[in-house]
Motif scaffolding. Sequence first.
Motif, PDB file in Angstrom:
ATOM      1  N   GLY A  85       0.876  -1.166   0.000  1.00 49.18           N
ATOM      2  CA  GLY A  85       0.000   0.000   0.000  1.00 49.18           C
ATOM      3  C   GLY A  85       0.915   1.219   0.000  1.00 49.18           C
ATOM      4  O   GLY A  85       2.138   1.090  -0.099  1.00 49.18           O
ATOM      5  N   ILE A  86       0.336   2.377   0.129  1.00 53.45           N
ATOM      6  CA  ILE A  86       1.172   3.583   0.207  1.00 53.45           C
ATOM      7  C   ILE A  86       0.610   4.512   1.280  1.00 53.45           C
ATOM      8  O   ILE A  86      -0.610   4.725   1.348  1.00 53.45           O
ATOM      9  CB  ILE A  86       1.279   4.286  -1.175  1.00 53.45           C
ATOM     10  N   GLY A  87       1.499   5.021   2.123  1.00 56.87           N
ATOM     11  CA  GLY A  87       1.082   5.968   3.159  1.00 56.87           C
ATOM     12  C   GLY A  87       0.916   7.367   2.571  1.00 56.87           C
ATOM     13  O   GLY A  87       1.436   7.657   1.482  1.00 56.87           O
ATOM     14  N   ASN A  88       0.241   8.226   3.291  1.00 55.34           N
ATOM     15  CA  ASN A  88       0.004   9.590   2.794  1.00 55.34           C
ATOM     16  C   ASN A  88       1.297  10.361   2.567  1.00 55.34           C
ATOM     17  O   ASN A  88       1.341  11.288   1.767  1.00 55.34           O
ATOM     18  CB  ASN A  88      -0.868  10.369   3.790  1.00 55.34           C
ATOM     19  N   ASN A  89       2.352   9.984   3.295  1.00 54.83           N
ATOM     20  CA  ASN A  89       3.633  10.669   3.120  1.00 54.83           C
ATOM     21  C   ASN A  89       4.551   9.890   2.174  1.00 54.83           C
ATOM     22  O   ASN A  89       5.745  10.160   2.096  1.00 54.83           O
ATOM     23  CB  ASN A  89       4.323  10.871   4.473  1.00 54.83           C
ATOM     24  N   GLY A  90       4.003   8.908   1.486  1.00 60.73           N
ATOM     25  CA  GLY A  90       4.795   8.154   0.517  1.00 60.73           C
ATOM     26  C   GLY A  90       5.544   6.984   1.116  1.00 60.73           C
ATOM     27  O   GLY A  90       6.403   6.397   0.473  1.00 60.73           O
ATOM     28  N   HIS A  91       5.191   6.593   2.361  1.00 62.31           N
ATOM     29  CA  HIS A  91       5.907   5.431   2.910  1.00 62.31           C
ATOM     30  C   HIS A  91       5.373   4.134   2.308  1.00 62.31           C
ATOM     31  O   HIS A  91       4.221   4.045   1.892  1.00 62.31           O
ATOM     32  CB  HIS A  91       5.890   5.408   4.447  1.00 62.31           C
ATOM     33  N   ILE A  92       6.259   3.163   2.224  1.00 61.07           N
ATOM     34  CA  ILE A  92       5.869   1.802   1.856  1.00 61.07           C
ATOM     35  C   ILE A  92       6.393   0.887   2.964  1.00 61.07           C
ATOM     36  O   ILE A  92       7.507   1.074   3.439  1.00 61.07           O
ATOM     37  CB  ILE A  92       6.381   1.377   0.445  1.00 61.07           C
ATOM     38  N   GLU A 144      -2.685  12.234  -5.084  1.00 54.14           N
ATOM     39  CA  GLU A 144      -1.561  13.154  -5.162  1.00 54.14           C
ATOM     40  C   GLU A 144      -0.235  12.469  -4.783  1.00 54.14           C
ATOM     41  O   GLU A 144       0.776  12.625  -5.476  1.00 54.14           O
ATOM     42  CB  GLU A 144      -1.825  14.349  -4.244  1.00 54.14           C
ATOM     43  N   VAL A 145      -0.282  11.686  -3.726  1.00 55.57           N
ATOM     44  CA  VAL A 145       0.972  11.032  -3.304  1.00 55.57           C
ATOM     45  C   VAL A 145       1.402   9.993  -4.342  1.00 55.57           C
ATOM     46  O   VAL A 145       2.593   9.815  -4.617  1.00 55.57           O
ATOM     47  CB  VAL A 145       0.850  10.430  -1.877  1.00 55.57           C
ATOM     48  N   LEU A 146       0.421   9.377  -4.964  1.00 58.49           N
ATOM     49  CA  LEU A 146       0.716   8.390  -6.004  1.00 58.49           C
ATOM     50  C   LEU A 146       1.367   9.069  -7.205  1.00 58.49           C
ATOM     51  O   LEU A 146       2.373   8.590  -7.754  1.00 58.49           O
ATOM     52  CB  LEU A 146      -0.607   7.731  -6.421  1.00 58.49           C
ATOM     53  N   ARG A 167       5.564   9.798 -10.760  1.00 60.04           N
ATOM     54  CA  ARG A 167       5.971  10.729 -11.817  1.00 60.04           C
ATOM     55  C   ARG A 167       6.977  11.783 -11.349  1.00 60.04           C
ATOM     56  O   ARG A 167       7.563  12.480 -12.162  1.00 60.04           O
ATOM     57  CB  ARG A 167       4.741  11.472 -12.363  1.00 60.04           C
ATOM     58  N   GLY A 168       7.137  11.918 -10.042  1.00 60.80           N
ATOM     59  CA  GLY A 168       8.045  12.938  -9.510  1.00 60.80           C
ATOM     60  C   GLY A 168       9.463  12.414  -9.410  1.00 60.80           C
ATOM     61  O   GLY A 168       9.766  11.306  -9.868  1.00 60.80           O
ATOM     62  N   PRO A 169      10.366  13.199  -8.818  1.00 59.16           N
ATOM     63  CA  PRO A 169      11.752  12.741  -8.676  1.00 59.16           C
ATOM     64  C   PRO A 169      11.867  11.554  -7.722  1.00 59.16           C
ATOM     65  O   PRO A 169      11.058  11.434  -6.796  1.00 59.16           O
ATOM     66  CB  PRO A 169      12.480  13.962  -8.102  1.00 59.16           C
ATOM     67  N   VAL A 170      12.827  10.695  -7.984  1.00 62.68           N
ATOM     68  CA  VAL A 170      13.105   9.564  -7.093  1.00 62.68           C
ATOM     69  C   VAL A 170      13.906  10.105  -5.913  1.00 62.68           C
ATOM     70  O   VAL A 170      15.019  10.595  -6.093  1.00 62.68           O
ATOM     71  CB  VAL A 170      13.888   8.461  -7.830  1.00 62.68           C
ATOM     72  N   THR A 171      13.302  10.061  -4.741  1.00 59.92           N
ATOM     73  CA  THR A 171      13.956  10.649  -3.565  1.00 59.92           C
ATOM     74  C   THR A 171      13.554   9.908  -2.295  1.00 59.92           C
ATOM     75  O   THR A 171      12.394   9.488  -2.167  1.00 59.92           O
ATOM     76  CB  THR A 171      13.572  12.149  -3.422  1.00 59.92           C
ATOM     77  N   LYS A 202      12.957  11.164   0.320  1.00 55.73           N
ATOM     78  CA  LYS A 202      11.948  11.958   1.032  1.00 55.73           C
ATOM     79  C   LYS A 202      10.549  11.478   0.678  1.00 55.73           C
ATOM     80  O   LYS A 202       9.562  11.834   1.314  1.00 55.73           O
ATOM     81  CB  LYS A 202      12.110  13.437   0.700  1.00 55.73           C
ATOM     82  N   LEU A 203      10.467  10.669  -0.362  1.00 57.93           N
ATOM     83  CA  LEU A 203       9.204  10.020  -0.733  1.00 57.93           C
ATOM     84  C   LEU A 203       9.555   8.572  -1.109  1.00 57.93           C
ATOM     85  O   LEU A 203       9.757   8.251  -2.282  1.00 57.93           O
ATOM     86  CB  LEU A 203       8.554  10.760  -1.907  1.00 57.93           C
ATOM     87  N   PRO A 204       9.680   7.718  -0.091  1.00 59.09           N
ATOM     88  CA  PRO A 204      10.259   6.382  -0.317  1.00 59.09           C
ATOM     89  C   PRO A 204       9.614   5.591  -1.459  1.00 59.09           C
ATOM     90  O   PRO A 204      10.308   4.881  -2.182  1.00 59.09           O
ATOM     91  CB  PRO A 204      10.051   5.691   1.039  1.00 59.09           C
ATOM     92  N   ALA A 205       8.309   5.729  -1.675  1.00 63.96           N
ATOM     93  CA  ALA A 205       7.657   4.956  -2.741  1.00 63.96           C
ATOM     94  C   ALA A 205       8.191   5.323  -4.123  1.00 63.96           C
ATOM     95  O   ALA A 205       8.031   4.553  -5.078  1.00 63.96           O
ATOM     96  CB  ALA A 205       6.140   5.167  -2.699  1.00 63.96           C
TER      97      ALA A 205
END
Length: 239
Positions: free
Chosen positions: A132-139, A205-207, A212-216, A218-221
């Motif tokens: 799944g994915i957390g609101n802050n982009g955690h997996i 939005e987090v998805l 599509r955003g930068p690999v970082t 700060k957004l583990p997913a």
Amino acid sequence: MKIVFARDYQDMSRKAANIVSAQVLLKNDCVLGLATGGTPVGLYRQLIEWQKKDDISFRDVRSVNLDEYVGLPPEHAQSYRYYMNRTFFDHIDIDKANTFVPSGLFQDAAAECAAYDRRIEAFGGIDLQLLGIGNNGHIGFNEPAEDFQMNTHVVDLMESTRRANARFFGGDLEAVPRQAITMGLLHIMQAKRVLLVADGDQKREVLLRALRGPVTPKLPASILQLHRELTVVCSCTPF
Ligand code: GLP
């Protein structure tokens, strides 16, 4: 990367369950990496239904879960071991001795984490990892950080994560543990196939940022963009 837009939660659950089911049919002794949270509940329900009809069997499947709250015993109603038993394992023909969830009751954190990674390696890695994915982009519980955390580790949960999960603790934020033990990104990324499920526009939005955003870190997913066999099944407005 393949993104499948589902009509609604039920459609998402069914489509994702089809992928898990195909994996088990193709390799009956596969290693499934399993996830908790609200999102996969419908998927597990669908798999239970198919198992009851004898369309699928988990007899030879081994499973490794992503994470567990530190300090919660397996019989605690909010522990992830309890969730997995109640939501899935109790209702299918899997051998529970072949199901693994990290222990939240370790004496020695480093030893517990290392042993979990060794176990996954001894299995030859994960065939299909559900996320799944957390609101802050955690997996799993891989929270935003300065670096990608590769190994199984103990993590301080962010306040926003604890708030998001307080609904499972009767809304009582204080009852939500402050730490968790989580599989790191190495074994997730080494899984032969990854299946990410996300429900509704609240995850859109987090998805979008993750895919599509930068690999970082700060957004583990976002690291999943680098996986060769990633399938995302989501029920948000298509993008
Ligand atoms: C939890 C779990 C994750 C899960 C995420 C999203 O914190 N550790 O594995 O993917 O939150 O949960 P939900 O599906 O309830 O939105």
